[in-house]
Design a protein around this motif. Structure first.
Motif, short mmCIF file in Angstrom:
data_model
loop_
_atom_site.label_atom_id
_atom_site.label_comp_id
_atom_site.label_asym_id
_atom_site.label_seq_id
_atom_site.Cartn_x
_atom_site.Cartn_y
_atom_site.Cartn_z
N UNK A 1 45.38 46.56 28.33
CA UNK A 1 44.48 47.27 27.42
C UNK A 1 43.54 48.23 28.13
N UNK A 2 42.35 48.39 27.56
CA UNK A 2 41.40 49.41 27.99
C UNK A 2 40.71 49.02 29.30
N UNK A 3 41.22 49.56 30.41
CA UNK A 3 40.70 49.19 31.73
C UNK A 3 39.29 49.74 31.97
N UNK A 4 38.95 50.87 31.36
CA UNK A 4 37.61 51.44 31.54
C UNK A 4 36.58 50.53 30.88
N UNK A 5 36.87 50.10 29.66
CA UNK A 5 35.95 49.20 28.95
C UNK A 5 35.81 47.89 29.71
N UNK A 6 36.91 47.43 30.28
CA UNK A 6 36.92 46.17 31.03
C UNK A 6 36.05 46.28 32.29
N UNK A 7 36.16 47.41 33.01
CA UNK A 7 35.34 47.62 34.22
C UNK A 7 33.86 47.71 33.86
N UNK A 8 33.56 48.43 32.77
CA UNK A 8 32.16 48.56 32.35
C UNK A 8 31.60 47.19 31.96
N UNK A 9 32.39 46.38 31.25
CA UNK A 9 31.85 45.08 30.84
C UNK A 9 31.67 44.17 32.06
N UNK A 10 32.49 44.37 33.08
CA UNK A 10 32.31 43.61 34.33
C UNK A 10 30.98 43.99 35.00
N UNK A 11 30.66 45.30 35.02
CA UNK A 11 29.39 45.77 35.61
C UNK A 11 28.20 45.21 34.81
N UNK A 12 28.35 45.12 33.50
CA UNK A 12 27.27 44.59 32.66
C UNK A 12 27.09 43.09 32.90
N UNK A 13 28.20 42.36 33.01
CA UNK A 13 28.07 40.91 33.28
C UNK A 13 27.44 40.65 34.62
N UNK A 14 27.62 41.61 35.57
CA UNK A 14 27.04 41.43 36.90
C UNK A 14 25.56 41.83 36.92
N UNK A 15 25.02 42.27 35.79
CA UNK A 15 23.60 42.60 35.75
C UNK A 15 23.30 43.98 35.18
N UNK A 16 24.29 44.89 35.22
CA UNK A 16 24.14 46.22 34.63
C UNK A 16 22.86 46.92 35.03
N UNK A 17 22.54 46.91 36.32
CA UNK A 17 21.26 47.47 36.76
C UNK A 17 21.18 48.99 36.66
N UNK A 18 22.32 49.66 36.46
CA UNK A 18 22.33 51.13 36.42
C UNK A 18 23.23 51.56 35.27
N UNK A 19 23.17 52.84 34.94
CA UNK A 19 24.14 53.41 34.00
C UNK A 19 25.51 53.28 34.65
N UNK A 20 26.53 53.09 33.85
CA UNK A 20 27.87 52.96 34.43
C UNK A 20 28.88 53.78 33.62
N UNK A 21 29.68 54.55 34.36
CA UNK A 21 30.63 55.47 33.74
C UNK A 21 31.95 55.43 34.47
N UNK A 22 33.03 55.34 33.71
CA UNK A 22 34.35 55.11 34.30
C UNK A 22 35.42 55.89 33.56
N UNK A 23 36.31 56.54 34.31
CA UNK A 23 37.54 57.10 33.72
C UNK A 23 38.71 56.49 34.52
N UNK A 24 39.69 55.95 33.81
CA UNK A 24 40.88 55.41 34.46
C UNK A 24 42.09 56.17 33.94
N UNK A 25 42.95 56.62 34.84
CA UNK A 25 44.18 57.29 34.43
C UNK A 25 45.37 56.59 35.05
N UNK A 26 46.27 56.11 34.21
CA UNK A 26 47.51 55.51 34.71
C UNK A 26 48.57 56.59 34.67
N UNK A 27 49.01 57.03 35.84
CA UNK A 27 49.88 58.18 35.93
C UNK A 27 51.34 57.81 35.73
N UNK A 28 51.99 58.52 34.81
CA UNK A 28 53.41 58.26 34.56
C UNK A 28 54.15 59.59 34.51
N UNK A 29 54.16 60.32 35.55
CA UNK A 29 54.76 61.66 35.76
C UNK A 29 54.90 62.56 34.55
#
Ligand code: CA
Length: 234
Positions: free
Chosen positions: A206-234
């Motif tokens: 599923x949504x890896x960007x949302x997953x990474x952001x929620x991981x940063x929040x569970x760890x304390x979310x001390x800063x703004x967090x922004x993520x783009x993930x691209x799974x490349x398939x030629x």
């Protein structure tokens, strides 16, 4: 078809979100992390994204130099805005952008947001941070683990909008099917260790960007967090 996920969050501590992100044609992806008092950080990252997009949107194919020049145009406009408006004095932003065309990726970068490439199970940092602690690490005066907790880790040696001329890093490489690209602001890296980032990119459905952001929040979310993930398939 490549898959793209993106997410940004104010975090759990900061009053506003000074990060910005953009995904636009022709296949450009960027993140920015603004700094400066009051609203200046938000203005800086917002202005960068707006100007870069204006410079590049709709062009047929882009080179590293196109990406660099777009950032430099934003740099000049930001310096001008800071001269005209006292509240914007000292504002600046990181800028990390990449563009994909014909199986090739080119990137340009200033500051301490990062581009990573995950290939064959290995996570590599493509960009180098323009920060005071990174300089100390490169000179052998600090280890990577000391750098992670250094009190001056937020001090940048280069930022878009800073006084003076700006040197923009750039590079390119050929993509392989299965590559995963990650663009992130330091609100991710400071909260989530590389090993966890790598695991989430490879294993989470599923949504890896949302997953990474929620991981940063569970760890304390001390800063703004922004993520783009691209799974490349030629
Ligand atoms: Ca940040």
């Amino acid at each position: 078809m490549s898959k793209v996920y993106r997410a940004t969050d104010v975090g759990l501590v900061r009053p506003g979100n000074e990060d910005a992100l953009a995904v636009f044609s022709p296949e450009c992806y960027m993140v920015a992390d603004g700094m400066g008092g009051h609203v200046a950080g938000e203005v800086a990252s917002g202005l960068l994204v707006e100007v870069v997009q204006e410079q590049l949107q709709g062009k047929a194919s882009l080179t590293i130099d196109d990406l660099r020049s777009a950032i430099l145009v934003a740099h000049k406009e930001m310096q001008q805005a800071a001269r005209n408006t006292p509240a914007y004095e000292g504002m600046g932003t990181t800028a990390t952008i990449f563009h994909i065309a014909a199986g090739n990726l080119c990137w340009a970068h200033v500051g301490d947001s990062r581009l990573y490439l995950l290939r064959h199970g290995k996570l590599d940092q493509v960009t180098r941070d323009h920060s005071y602690v990174e300089e100390l690490v490169e000179r052998g005066k600090l280890t990577e683990s000391e750098a992670r907790v250094h009190p001056q880790k937020n001090m940048l040696t280069r930022a878009v909008g800073m006084e003076g001329a700006l040197d923009v890093d750039g590079g390119q490489f050929a993509l392989e099917a299965g590559d995963i690209l990650l663009l992130a602001t330091d609100g991710l890296m400071n909260m989530v260790p590389d090993a966890s980032i790598s695991r989430i990119l490879q294993e989470e459905p599923g949504d890896k960007a949302a997953r990474l952001v929620s991981e940063a929040l569970s760890a304390g979310g001390r800063d703004n967090v922004t993520v783009i993930v691209l799974e490349y398939a030629s």
